[in-house]
Structure formats: structure tokens, C-alpha cells
Design an enzyme around this catalytic site. Structure first.
Site, PDB file in Angstrom:
ATOM      1  N   PRO A 111      51.401  48.207  30.930  1.00  0.00           N
ATOM      2  CG  PRO A 111      52.191  49.053  32.950  1.00  0.00           C
ATOM      3  CD  PRO A 111      52.573  48.164  31.819  1.00  0.00           C
ATOM      4  CD  GLU A 123      62.702  48.936  36.885  1.00  0.00           C
ATOM      5  OE1 GLU A 123      61.803  49.785  37.008  1.00  0.00           O
ATOM      6  OE2 GLU A 123      62.888  48.010  37.710  1.00  0.00           O
ATOM      7  NE  ARG A 164      33.404  33.726  33.086  1.00  0.00           N
ATOM      8  CZ  ARG A 164      32.390  34.390  32.549  1.00  0.00           C
ATOM      9  NH1 ARG A 164      32.607  35.239  31.553  1.00  0.00           N
ATOM     10  NH2 ARG A 164      31.162  34.226  32.980  1.00  0.00           N
ATOM     11  CG  ASP A 198      29.276  36.651  31.492  1.00  0.00           C
ATOM     12  OD1 ASP A 198      28.719  35.958  32.342  1.00  0.00           O
ATOM     13  OD2 ASP A 198      30.293  36.321  30.875  1.00  0.00           O
TER      14      ASP A 198
HETATM   15  C1  4FM Z   1      55.214  44.766  32.382  1.00  0.00           C
HETATM   16  C2  4FM Z   1      56.528  44.958  34.350  1.00  0.00           C
HETATM   17  C3  4FM Z   1      56.363  44.589  31.636  1.00  0.00           C
HETATM   18  C4  4FM Z   1      57.666  44.785  33.616  1.00  0.00           C
HETATM   19  C5  4FM Z   1      55.296  44.957  33.754  1.00  0.00           C
HETATM   20  C6  4FM Z   1      57.571  44.611  32.262  1.00  0.00           C
HETATM   21  C7  4FM Z   1      50.608  45.445  33.406  1.00  0.00           C
HETATM   22  C8  4FM Z   1      49.354  46.034  33.526  1.00  0.00           C
HETATM   23  C9  4FM Z   1      51.792  45.685  34.227  1.00  0.00           C
HETATM   24  C10 4FM Z   1      54.113  45.193  34.591  1.00  0.00           C
HETATM   25  N1  4FM Z   1      50.540  44.613  32.383  1.00  0.00           N
HETATM   26  N2  4FM Z   1      48.597  45.550  32.578  1.00  0.00           N
HETATM   27  N3  4FM Z   1      48.966  46.962  34.397  1.00  0.00           N
HETATM   28  N4  4FM Z   1      52.907  45.031  33.862  1.00  0.00           N
HETATM   29  O1  4FM Z   1      51.747  46.439  35.166  1.00  0.00           O
HETATM   30  O2  4FM Z   1      49.336  44.676  31.878  1.00  0.00           O
HETATM   31 CL1  4FM Z   1      58.989  44.396  31.312  1.00  0.00          CL
END
Ligand code: 4FM
Length: 263
Positions: free
Chosen positions: A88, A115, A153, A168
Site C-alpha cells: 500500500p 504485517e 493484455r 482501451d
Molecule cells: C503487503 C500485506 C505486504 C503484507 C500486504 C505485506 C497492497 C495494495 C496490499 C498487503 N499491495 N496494493 N493495496 N498488500 O494491501 O499492493 Cl508484508
């Protein structure tokens, strides 16, 4: 395009590889797809991939050593592969980034669990940190599938018509025009007549207007970002004029200066 996914849940990807356009792209050798199980690179008896966080607190952290070994193994497999961590905290994924990634020869997608992953992995072994959206998942596996789906794609030869990807949503900064198929009348709703007319020029014009209208109504932010073409400005001006007329008519009907009975 070569995809290698690093994960502790490689089986999650089996159904993803096995369906639709992704399956066809693999069969037709437009892409290759492989997983590396991070657990295989843990050297302790129980192949542990997590550990308690320094500083305390709840939750576990992905250990750096097995992950580092797994990434280095992937880099040896994929000549000139770029590594992507799904998180994230990453850069927002969009069609433009998908197009950039589609020009590369290989992508190594690193899926964290728990985590988080040990911060020291990111510095030397990760080229891109990418987020598919502002929400928190339990791991990077679904975002990895999203990236691979959007990139596949765009790989030349994967979609039927050579221009299907070029037409697209987003590649021209607009949403796609409305689509219709048979029957000509569905539950009292007819297909726009022009689409049945066979006038290709008129149909193309209708689709451009539909595309612009849908973008204005559903995603006006896209229009503010876009470098609009003169023909698009003309259409927006036409609609703006129409809206102005409606407002003027309203004022004439209700009396422009009657502030006491407004709205
Ligand atoms: C990523 C959990 C790394 C644990 C996550 C670890 C996410 C998103 C996401 C969760 N990834 N976009 N939104 N990953 O939530 O890309 Cl260690």
C-alpha cells in the site's frame, strides 16, 4: 514477458494461470509464468519465513534472509528482470504504469505476508514499490495478479485485434463508449438507432461522444487531467451551451429577480 512471483502461497496462482487470456498467452508463448516459494529458501528445520518485530508489538514480520535468497534466485532466472514489491506504500498502479511495465522483458513480483517485510529488503533488492489501491490486504498476491493481468493484455500479440489495447479506456485518457449487443430491444430499452444503421462514420462519431459523455458524468477528474483535442472541446462546448440554455430558460420561467422564492 517473463513473470516470476515470489510468495509463500504459490498455489494461489494456479487458477490464475489456467483461465482466459492469461492461459492463452502462456500457451502461445507470449508470456511465461512461474512461482518461487519463499519458504523453500528458509534454512531452518521448519522453513520459517516470519519473526517477531524489533521494538515489540503485535503481528509478525517477514524475515529478510529467505526473501533475499529467493529474490536473488529469481534474478538469476530472469535475465534483466525488474523487481516489484506490492505494498500500500507503493506508487499508485494505473494504465500508464502498466504500459511502462509491458515494455520490460521480465518482472519479479514480490508478495509479502504478515504485517510487513523487513525494511532492509527494499533498499537493494526492490526496483519498484507499487500499490493497486488505498486499502489493506492480507498479502501481495492479489495485487500481483492485477499487475500481471493488466500487463499481459498489453504484450504484443496477446489480444486478437492489433488495436484492441490501443482503444482501451485510459489509453486515450477517456472511458470507453457504451456497448450493446442483441437483442435490439431488451426489457423495453432499445439500442441507440445509429448503431443499427451501418453508417461507420456516424457510429465512430457517436462512440467518441459516448466516450466523452461517460467520462464527464462518471470521471470528470480524468477530463481535468487530459490534454483535450479541439474536436473534444467542440463537443463539450455544445453541451455547455445546451446546459446554459436550460438554465436561462429556468430563470425566465421563474423570474430572475424573485430572490424570495429561490430553489
Ligand atoms: C503487503 C500485506 C505486504 C503484507 C500486504 C505485506 C497492497 C495494495 C496490499 C498487503 N499491495 N496494493 N493495496 N498488500 O494491501 O499492493 Cl508484508
Amino acid at each position: 514477458m517473463q513473470f516470476v512471483v515470489l510468495t509463500i502461497f504459490p498455489a494461489m496462482f494456479d487458477p490464475f494461470w489456467a483461465h482466459g487470456i492469461i492461459r492463452r498467452a502462456i500457451a502461445g508463448q507470449k508470456i511465461t509464468a512461474a512461482t518461487i516459494n519463499i519458504r523453500d529458501f528458509a534454512r531452518d528445520r521448519h522453513h520459517v519465513t516470519d519473526d517477531r518485530p524489533y521494538g515489540g508489538g503485535s503481528g509478525m514480520v517477514m524475515k529478510p534472509e529467505p526473501l533475499a535468497r529467493a529474490i536473488r534466485a529469481a534474478l538469476e532466472k530472469v535475465s534483466s528482470g525488474k523487481t516489484i514489491l506490492l505494498t500500500p506504500q507503493g506508487k499508485a498502479f494505473n494504465q500508464q504504469l502498466a504500459q511502462e511495465l509491458a515494455t520490460l522483458d521480465g518482472l519479479i513480483l514480490v508478495c509479502g505476508r504478515y504485517e510487513g517485510i523487513d525494511e532492509r529488503i527494499c533498499h537493494d533488492l526492490i526496483d519498484y514499490e507499487i500499490s493497486t489501491g488505498d486499502y489493506v490486504l492480507t498479502g501481495g498476491e492479489l495485487p500481483a495478479m492485477i499487475i500481471m493481468d493488466a500487463v499481459t493484455r498489453l504484450v504484443p500479440g496477446v489480444l486478437g485485434g492489433e488495436d484492441s489495447a490501443a482503444q482501451d479506456s485510459f489509453s486515450n485518457g477517456l472511458l470507453e463508449h457504451a456497448h450493446y449487443t442483441r437483442p435490439p430491444n431488451f426489457e423495453g430499452k432499445p439500442v441507440p438507432e445509429v448503431l443499427l444503421s451501418g453508417h461507420h462514420q456516424e457510429i465512430a462519431k457517436w462512440r467518441r461522444e459516448s466516450s466523452l459523455m461517460r467520462t464527464l458524468l462518471k470521471r470528470p477528474d480524468l477530463l481535468l487531467q487530459k490534454d483535450l483535442r479541439p474536436t473534444e472541446i467542440e463537443i463539450l462546448q455544445k453541451w455547455g451551451g445546451m446546459i446554459q440554455k436550460i438554465i436561462s430558460f429556468y430563470h425566465r420561467e421563474h423570474g430572475e429577480h424573485s430572490a424570495e422564492n429561490e430553489d
